[in-house]
Write an enzyme that holds these catalytic residues in place. Sequence first.
Site, PDB file in Angstrom:
ATOM      1  N   ASP A 285       0.863  -1.165   0.000  1.00 43.59           N
ATOM      2  CA  ASP A 285       0.000   0.000   0.000  1.00 43.59           C
ATOM      3  C   ASP A 285       0.915   1.235   0.000  1.00 43.59           C
ATOM      4  O   ASP A 285       2.076   1.142   0.388  1.00 43.59           O
ATOM      5  CB  ASP A 285      -0.872  -0.054   1.260  1.00 43.59           C
ATOM      6  CG  ASP A 285      -1.620   1.227   1.491  1.00 43.59           C
ATOM      7  OD1 ASP A 285      -2.195   1.756   0.520  1.00 43.59           O
ATOM      8  OD2 ASP A 285      -1.647   1.698   2.651  1.00 43.59           O
TER       9      ASP A 285
ATOM     10  N   ASP B 157       0.033   5.205   0.800  1.00 41.14           N
ATOM     11  CA  ASP B 157      -0.122   6.196   1.876  1.00 41.14           C
ATOM     12  C   ASP B 157      -0.281   5.518   3.236  1.00 41.14           C
ATOM     13  O   ASP B 157      -1.188   4.718   3.435  1.00 41.14           O
ATOM     14  CB  ASP B 157      -1.333   7.081   1.577  1.00 41.14           C
ATOM     15  CG  ASP B 157      -1.206   7.749   0.206  1.00 41.14           C
ATOM     16  OD1 ASP B 157      -0.085   8.140  -0.154  1.00 41.14           O
ATOM     17  OD2 ASP B 157      -2.219   7.843  -0.515  1.00 41.14           O
TER      18      ASP B 157
ATOM     19  N   LYS C  36      -9.301  -0.950  -4.144  1.00 39.48           N
ATOM     20  CA  LYS C  36      -9.271  -1.832  -2.975  1.00 39.48           C
ATOM     21  C   LYS C  36     -10.466  -1.491  -2.080  1.00 39.48           C
ATOM     22  O   LYS C  36     -10.783  -0.320  -1.953  1.00 39.48           O
ATOM     23  CB  LYS C  36      -7.957  -1.650  -2.197  1.00 39.48           C
ATOM     24  CG  LYS C  36      -6.708  -2.053  -2.963  1.00 39.48           C
ATOM     25  CD  LYS C  36      -5.426  -1.845  -2.148  1.00 39.48           C
ATOM     26  CE  LYS C  36      -5.080  -0.385  -1.964  1.00 39.48           C
ATOM     27  NZ  LYS C  36      -3.811  -0.141  -1.244  1.00 39.48           N
TER      28      LYS C  36
ATOM     29  N   ASP D 269      -1.975  -0.347   5.786  1.00 38.03           N
ATOM     30  CA  ASP D 269      -2.401   0.145   7.100  1.00 38.03           C
ATOM     31  C   ASP D 269      -3.912   0.200   7.243  1.00 38.03           C
ATOM     32  O   ASP D 269      -4.422   0.796   8.181  1.00 38.03           O
ATOM     33  CB  ASP D 269      -1.775   1.521   7.373  1.00 38.03           C
ATOM     34  CG  ASP D 269      -2.317   2.585   6.429  1.00 38.03           C
ATOM     35  OD1 ASP D 269      -2.784   2.218   5.324  1.00 38.03           O
ATOM     36  OD2 ASP D 269      -2.290   3.768   6.781  1.00 38.03           O
TER      37      ASP D 269
END
Length: 432
Positions: free
Chosen positions: A264, A266, A368, A393
């Site tokens: 991922d 960010d 996603k 995250d």
Amino acid sequence: MKAIIMAGGKGTRITSVASDVPKPMIQIEGKPVLEREIECLRDQGFRDLIITVSHLADTIINYFGDGSRFGVHIEYFKEETPLGNAGALLKMRDKLTSPFLLLNADSIFDINFNRFVGYHQKKGGLVTLFTHPNSHPYDSGVLIVDNNNAVEQWLTKEDERPQWYANRVNAGLHVINPAALDMSDIDVEMVGTEGADGKIIKVDLDRQILKPLCGSGKMFCYDSPEYVKDMGTPDRYETVCTDYSKGLVEAKNLNNKQKAVFLDRDGTINKHVGFLSNIDDFELLPGVPEAIREINEKGFLAIVVTNQPVIARGEATYKQLQEIHNKMETLLGLKGAYLDGIYFCPHHPHKGYEGEVPELKIECDCRKPKPGLILKAARDFNIDLSQSWIIGDGENDIRAGKAAGCKTTLIGVGNYEQDKTVESLEDFVKCI
Ligand SMILES: [Zn+2]
């Protein structure tokens, strides 16, 4: 398709490893580099070879002969005077009637040639360059492409470069249509003779044949994570030998199933700042370059999968997003880390906001928690998802990973039935 292997280089920097043999005859695990290259070509159906030789030519010719011992047909082009690395091509122009592979015997490679050639045919250009990210883009030449992967600029390591650039380095393998050789105004008759300045006239492939095609829309980059490494110095030679003994060279050939870490963006790679559209807000999290470098070294592909609804919301253009990703690649590259792919979803499902891009406001398959980005990367790179990880995250990362059949790791707190929970990317790489 014919393959031409340039084996005429002098290899002066590597003489401390083996001074009496030409560079292509230097052994790796008991076998000359050139023999490994020939086997790789043969096994994929490329059996019609031309080898250009000059320095210690006889050692090469005596060993390989007509190629029959190796299951291929070999012709030689022997340079009596040095012609530069493209002089031989011009001299044997009549023999080249259809696209051919042009390979450099100074590097070691194990790649899926049919995939490379297929890409060349699909693009329909005159030249396709095999390009890859490396661990030292800051002191390598880099190629700058348009959104169709056509080369716009060819920057050598001495050239001034933009502040942020993609990690795209020329590996020295090419597919070339013979017509590309006719585009320069070089007088072939004069090549190899003495020029007005008393020096032998030579032809440099990169500078005189390929670079002039920049910006023509006729030369493309083929980005691949496969193993191609120069072995021109004793250190690099050492690295190549180690990689060979570990099986890394062959494993990265895209004919073989790959394993990947999907990252991922960010909150995993860079600081979470909400919808990031200003490049100045992009900042790597501590320990991230080191962690990605370890992913690279462990033989996993490092592939970013990220939702970027800023595009659909009209807050950033594709070009601005590209620039942010260039910054990400530049900052990683300065620390010896690289990404093998960046996949993003530009969409967003909810319509009716000011400034939005209506055609991107859709229910797509790539945002996603849908697994579309991961599945696309898996097709592109022949990835075995059951041997691969996603790390992120948020719940969306874990759900996307599960839907794709990956192992999953959450950074931070939460329970989404992830396989692992860690505090940072750095923590995660310790346990793969
Ligand atoms: Zn999407």
